[in-house]
Write an enzyme that holds these catalytic residues in place. Structure first.
Site, PDB file in Angstrom:
ATOM      1  CG  ASP A  33      -2.071   0.981   1.073  1.00  0.00           C
ATOM      2  OD1 ASP A  33      -3.224   0.536   0.923  1.00  0.00           O
ATOM      3  OD2 ASP A  33      -1.799   2.216   1.095  1.00  0.00           O
ATOM      4  CB  ILE A  34       0.822   4.221  -2.206  1.00  0.00           C
ATOM      5  CG1 ILE A  34       1.915   5.115  -2.758  1.00  0.00           C
ATOM      6  CG2 ILE A  34      -0.455   4.994  -1.907  1.00  0.00           C
ATOM      7  CD1 ILE A  34       1.595   5.678  -4.134  1.00  0.00           C
ATOM      8  CG  ASN A  91     -12.232  -0.666   3.370  1.00  0.00           C
ATOM      9  OD1 ASN A  91     -12.706  -1.023   4.438  1.00  0.00           O
ATOM     10  ND2 ASN A  91     -11.026  -0.139   3.267  1.00  0.00           N
ATOM     11  CD  GLU A  99      -9.775   6.171   0.432  1.00  0.00           C
ATOM     12  OE1 GLU A  99      -8.637   5.971  -0.044  1.00  0.00           O
ATOM     13  OE2 GLU A  99      -9.981   6.744   1.518  1.00  0.00           O
ATOM     14  CB  VAL A 100      -9.115   1.783  -5.248  1.00  0.00           C
ATOM     15  CG1 VAL A 100      -8.732   1.271  -6.629  1.00  0.00           C
ATOM     16  CG2 VAL A 100      -8.148   2.874  -4.798  1.00  0.00           C
ATOM     17  CG  HIS A 104      -8.442  -3.051  -2.654  1.00  0.00           C
ATOM     18  ND1 HIS A 104      -9.381  -2.385  -3.409  1.00  0.00           N
ATOM     19  CD2 HIS A 104      -8.314  -2.343  -1.507  1.00  0.00           C
ATOM     20  CE1 HIS A 104      -9.786  -1.312  -2.761  1.00  0.00           C
ATOM     21  NE2 HIS A 104      -9.159  -1.264  -1.594  1.00  0.00           N
TER      22      HIS A 104
END
Ligand code: AMP
Length: 122
Positions: A33-34, A91, A99-100, A104
Site C-alpha cells: 500500500d502506498i 472495504n 476508495e478504489v 482488493h
C-alpha cells in the site's frame, strides 16, 4: 456499481503505473500500500475486473476465488506476520468506505492492530 477500467489498480494491473510488487500469480497481484497503516500493509488484488467481494463471488471462476484467498494466506506466512497475528480487510461500497473500485484485500500486520472497528461516537 459498474467496473471503471480507469481506476488506479486497473492501471497498475496493465503496467501503466508502477507498484511495489510482493507477489504475482496467474490470477492475483499483491503490492505494498502506498500509504501504509501498519509495518506490513499489502493489497491483494484479483487480476480480473471485479469491483467488490460480492461482484467477485458472483462472477469470478472458482480458480480466481481460490487464488485470491490462497495468495492472502500465503503472504501472511511469507511476510512473517502469521505467528504474531494479522488482519485482512476488504472495504466495499459506500458504507465500506471503498476508495478504489477494484476489489482488493488489505493485509495488515507487524504491530498490535486494536479493535476491528471503532465504536460510533455518542
Ligand atoms: P480502500 O479502497 O478504501 O480500501 O483504499 C484504497 C487503498 O489503496 C488505500 O489504502 C490507498 O493507500 C491505496 N492506494 C491508492 N493508490 C495506490 C497506489 N498507486 N499504490 C498502492 N496503494 C495505493
Amino acid at each position: 456499481m459498474a467496473y471503471d477500467p480507469e481506476n488506479i489498480f486497473a492501471k497498475i494491473l496493465r503496467g501503466e503505473i508502477p507498484c511495489d510488487k510482493v507477489l504475482e500469480t496467474e490470477h492475483v497481484l499483491a503490492f505494498k500500500d502506498i500509504n501504509p497503516l501498519a509495518p506490513t500493509h499489502v493489497l491483494v488484488v484479483p487480476k480480473g475486473a471485479y469491483v467488490s467481494m460480492d461482484d467477485f463471488t458472483a462472477n469470478a471462476s472458482d480458480a480466481e476465488i481460490a487464488a485470491l484467498f490462497r495468495a492472502t494466506g500465503d503472504l501472511a506466512r511469507e511476510l512473517g506476520v502469521a505467528e504474531d497475528g494479522y488482519r485482512i480487510l476488504s472495504n466495499c461500497g459506500g458504507n465500506g468506505h471503498q476508495e478504489v473500485p477494484h476489489l482488493h484485500v488489505h493485509l495488515f500486520g507487524g504491530r498490535p492492530l486494536g479493535r476491528m472497528l471503532s465504536r460510533p461516537a455518542g
